[in-house]
Scaffold this active site. Sequence first.
Site, mmCIF file in Angstrom:
data_model
loop_
_atom_site.group_PDB
_atom_site.id
_atom_site.type_symbol
_atom_site.label_atom_id
_atom_site.label_comp_id
_atom_site.label_asym_id
_atom_site.label_seq_id
_atom_site.Cartn_x
_atom_site.Cartn_y
_atom_site.Cartn_z
ATOM 1 N N ILE A 268 92.111 49.102 28.394
ATOM 2 C CA ILE A 268 90.660 49.056 28.607
ATOM 3 C C ILE A 268 90.057 48.672 29.957
ATOM 4 O O ILE A 268 88.949 48.951 30.308
ATOM 5 C CB ILE A 268 89.824 47.653 27.700
ATOM 6 C CG1 ILE A 268 90.774 46.437 27.962
ATOM 7 C CG2 ILE A 268 90.018 48.060 26.060
ATOM 8 C CD1 ILE A 268 90.377 45.265 27.532
ATOM 9 N N LYS A 269 91.205 48.423 30.596
ATOM 10 C CA LYS A 269 91.158 48.243 32.222
ATOM 11 C C LYS A 269 89.820 47.364 32.691
ATOM 12 O O LYS A 269 89.062 47.500 33.489
ATOM 13 C CB LYS A 269 91.066 49.508 32.903
ATOM 14 C CG LYS A 269 92.396 50.252 32.654
ATOM 15 C CD LYS A 269 92.156 51.664 33.307
ATOM 16 C CE LYS A 269 93.498 52.556 33.304
ATOM 17 N NZ LYS A 269 93.814 53.096 32.059
ATOM 18 N N ARG A 270 89.499 46.175 31.734
ATOM 19 C CA ARG A 270 88.515 45.437 31.978
ATOM 20 C C ARG A 270 88.926 44.552 32.797
ATOM 21 O O ARG A 270 90.043 44.079 33.201
ATOM 22 C CB ARG A 270 87.829 44.940 30.672
ATOM 23 C CG ARG A 270 87.746 45.889 29.445
ATOM 24 C CD ARG A 270 86.466 46.780 29.815
ATOM 25 N NE ARG A 270 86.118 47.959 28.941
ATOM 26 C CZ ARG A 270 85.611 47.724 27.957
ATOM 27 N NH1 ARG A 270 85.103 46.924 27.486
ATOM 28 N NH2 ARG A 270 85.601 48.929 27.213
#
Length: 307
Positions: free
Chosen positions: A100-102
């Site tokens: 998700i690389k959030r």
Amino acid sequence: MVDKLISKIKTLENPVCVGLDTKFDYIPEDFLTGEGGTLEYAANNIYRYNCALIDAMADLIPSVKVQSAYYEMYGFEGVRAFRNTIQYAHNVGLIVIADIKRNDIGATASAYSTAYLGTTQVAQKQETAFGADFVTVNGYLGTDGVAPFVEDCKKYKKGIFVLVKTSNASSGELQDLEAEGKPIYEHMADLVDEWGQELIGEYGYSSVGAVIGATYPEQAKQIRKAHPNMFVLIPGYGAQGGNAEGLLPNFDKNGLGGIVNNSRAILTAYLNEKYRELTFEQAARQAVLDMKRDILQTFGKHGISYK
């Protein structure tokens, strides 16, 4: 959580993670079902395709990585397929990395972490939204954007992989810039090491790991030397140009220290001339076996073994 992942890698003697970065265009036409032309139609078939692939490979691999962007492009129906894919993979015993690389600051980072790693309180109940085992995190916002994820790793026995040296060609535009005598990515690796000190497991690796592209073996070697407890998610093998030799700096003599992601070459293996006589499920399975063989043969040449 990292101990559970490592145990599966050891049992299967396979550090391959299959990336379910599934696009509708990847699905063979004769597999499609339902009435076409809608996002729901696309998402439903993506989920069906994922399930078929998981069934074909579940006994070979320790984990899958589900990239949220490939589901969000199909709207809320795609997000449903994303969640259902995670649940299906769990049901057959796979460890799931939600890619998700959030990140954000403070409360917003906490909300992201709750969504993907934790539980959400609804009235008097705690409900799981996505329930991944690991997530990818962009740590370049600093400590306050990562701390909520680390706390949830402790609370829920989960893990994260923080972007350190990414596999894309232009990553050096920022990550390779020097500050205080060393590249930015090394400073990020230092922070990841610090964030993960309280989550080091029985195998000597932390559940707070790093993302280091297979396309940058020299950088991986530097990071591994400085941070022996850092477990690594390694994208970039295959289509992006990474090879088995380039993976070596991430692993110890026992074949531990990382997990190697491969997405498109497995998802669309049936299009490869090498596998043209096979069904898409058979082709994906054989592509996993070929990747495993490539890695283990390279390990063997350098005295690395799971035995």
